[in-house]
Design a protein around this motif. Sequence first.
Motif, PDB file in Angstrom:
ATOM      1  N   GLU A  36      15.700 -31.353 -61.642  1.00  0.00           N
ATOM      2  CA  GLU A  36      14.675 -32.255 -62.163  1.00  0.00           C
ATOM      3  C   GLU A  36      14.949 -33.687 -61.708  1.00  0.00           C
ATOM      4  OE1 GLU A  36      14.511 -31.869 -66.401  1.00  0.00           O
ATOM      5  OE2 GLU A  36      13.837 -29.791 -66.302  1.00  0.00           O
ATOM      6  N   LYS A  37      13.878 -34.412 -61.450  1.00  0.00           N
ATOM      7  CA  LYS A  37      14.002 -35.780 -60.937  1.00  0.00           C
ATOM      8  C   LYS A  37      14.772 -36.687 -61.891  1.00  0.00           C
ATOM      9  CE  LYS A  37       9.866 -35.694 -58.110  1.00  0.00           C
ATOM     10  NZ  LYS A  37       8.536 -36.228 -57.866  1.00  0.00           N
ATOM     11  N   ASN A  38      14.498 -36.584 -63.182  1.00  0.00           N
ATOM     12  CA  ASN A  38      15.154 -37.488 -64.130  1.00  0.00           C
ATOM     13  C   ASN A  38      16.634 -37.161 -64.336  1.00  0.00           C
ATOM     14  OD1 ASN A  38      14.555 -35.111 -65.504  1.00  0.00           O
ATOM     15  ND2 ASN A  38      14.196 -36.145 -67.440  1.00  0.00           N
ATOM     16  N   ILE A  39      17.076 -35.997 -63.921  1.00  0.00           N
ATOM     17  CA  ILE A  39      18.485 -35.612 -64.053  1.00  0.00           C
ATOM     18  C   ILE A  39      19.265 -35.952 -62.783  1.00  0.00           C
ATOM     19  CG2 ILE A  39      20.059 -33.649 -64.382  1.00  0.00           C
ATOM     20  CD1 ILE A  39      18.536 -34.351 -66.902  1.00  0.00           C
ATOM     21  N   LYS A  40      18.594 -35.886 -61.652  1.00  0.00           N
ATOM     22  CA  LYS A  40      19.276 -36.098 -60.369  1.00  0.00           C
ATOM     23  C   LYS A  40      20.087 -37.389 -60.343  1.00  0.00           C
ATOM     24  CE  LYS A  40      16.497 -33.379 -57.196  1.00  0.00           C
ATOM     25  NZ  LYS A  40      15.643 -33.393 -56.009  1.00  0.00           N
ATOM     26  N   GLY A  41      19.584 -38.443 -60.926  1.00  0.00           N
ATOM     27  CA  GLY A  41      20.289 -39.715 -60.905  1.00  0.00           C
ATOM     28  C   GLY A  41      21.416 -39.818 -61.919  1.00  0.00           C
ATOM     29  N   LYS A  42      21.509 -38.854 -62.813  1.00  0.00           N
ATOM     30  CA  LYS A  42      22.506 -38.924 -63.885  1.00  0.00           C
ATOM     31  C   LYS A  42      23.795 -38.170 -63.580  1.00  0.00           C
ATOM     32  CE  LYS A  42      19.048 -39.680 -67.404  1.00  0.00           C
ATOM     33  NZ  LYS A  42      18.429 -39.235 -68.636  1.00  0.00           N
ATOM     34  N   ILE A  43      23.764 -37.323 -62.560  1.00  0.00           N
ATOM     35  CA  ILE A  43      24.990 -36.619 -62.178  1.00  0.00           C
ATOM     36  C   ILE A  43      25.238 -36.840 -60.693  1.00  0.00           C
ATOM     37  CG2 ILE A  43      24.786 -34.854 -63.973  1.00  0.00           C
ATOM     38  CD1 ILE A  43      23.780 -32.912 -61.875  1.00  0.00           C
ATOM     39  N   LEU A  44      26.480 -36.720 -60.318  1.00  0.00           N
ATOM     40  CA  LEU A  44      26.832 -36.908 -58.911  1.00  0.00           C
ATOM     41  C   LEU A  44      26.168 -35.831 -58.052  1.00  0.00           C
ATOM     42  CD1 LEU A  44      30.652 -37.627 -59.248  1.00  0.00           C
ATOM     43  CD2 LEU A  44      28.825 -39.283 -58.803  1.00  0.00           C
ATOM     44  N   GLU A  45      25.765 -36.218 -56.870  1.00  0.00           N
ATOM     45  CA  GLU A  45      25.110 -35.284 -55.952  1.00  0.00           C
ATOM     46  C   GLU A  45      26.027 -34.103 -55.627  1.00  0.00           C
ATOM     47  OE1 GLU A  45      22.053 -33.721 -53.596  1.00  0.00           O
ATOM     48  OE2 GLU A  45      22.044 -35.232 -55.176  1.00  0.00           O
TER      49      GLU A  45
END
Length: 78
Positions: A36-45
């Motif tokens: 999900e887009k809103n989760i992608k920025g919250k965890i390391l790639e």
Amino acid sequence: MVNEAERYHTEDEKQRERAENNLEPYCFNTKGTVEEKNIKGKILEADRKRIIKKCNEIIKWIDANTLLLVIEEDLRQS
């Protein structure tokens, strides 16, 4: 002893089936969540990729083992 072994075998099969029925949707949900887009920025790639990879591995394992169980059951009934 044979009856007891058969009873435990049946119980084990039921537990395995319940575990598979819970694990596969869990993997799909987890994979969907980390994509999900809103989760992608919250965890390391790197962590996100590792989670997706592991979920895919588990799903493939379940699919392969489910097929083996079906074949095994067919052979038993033959």
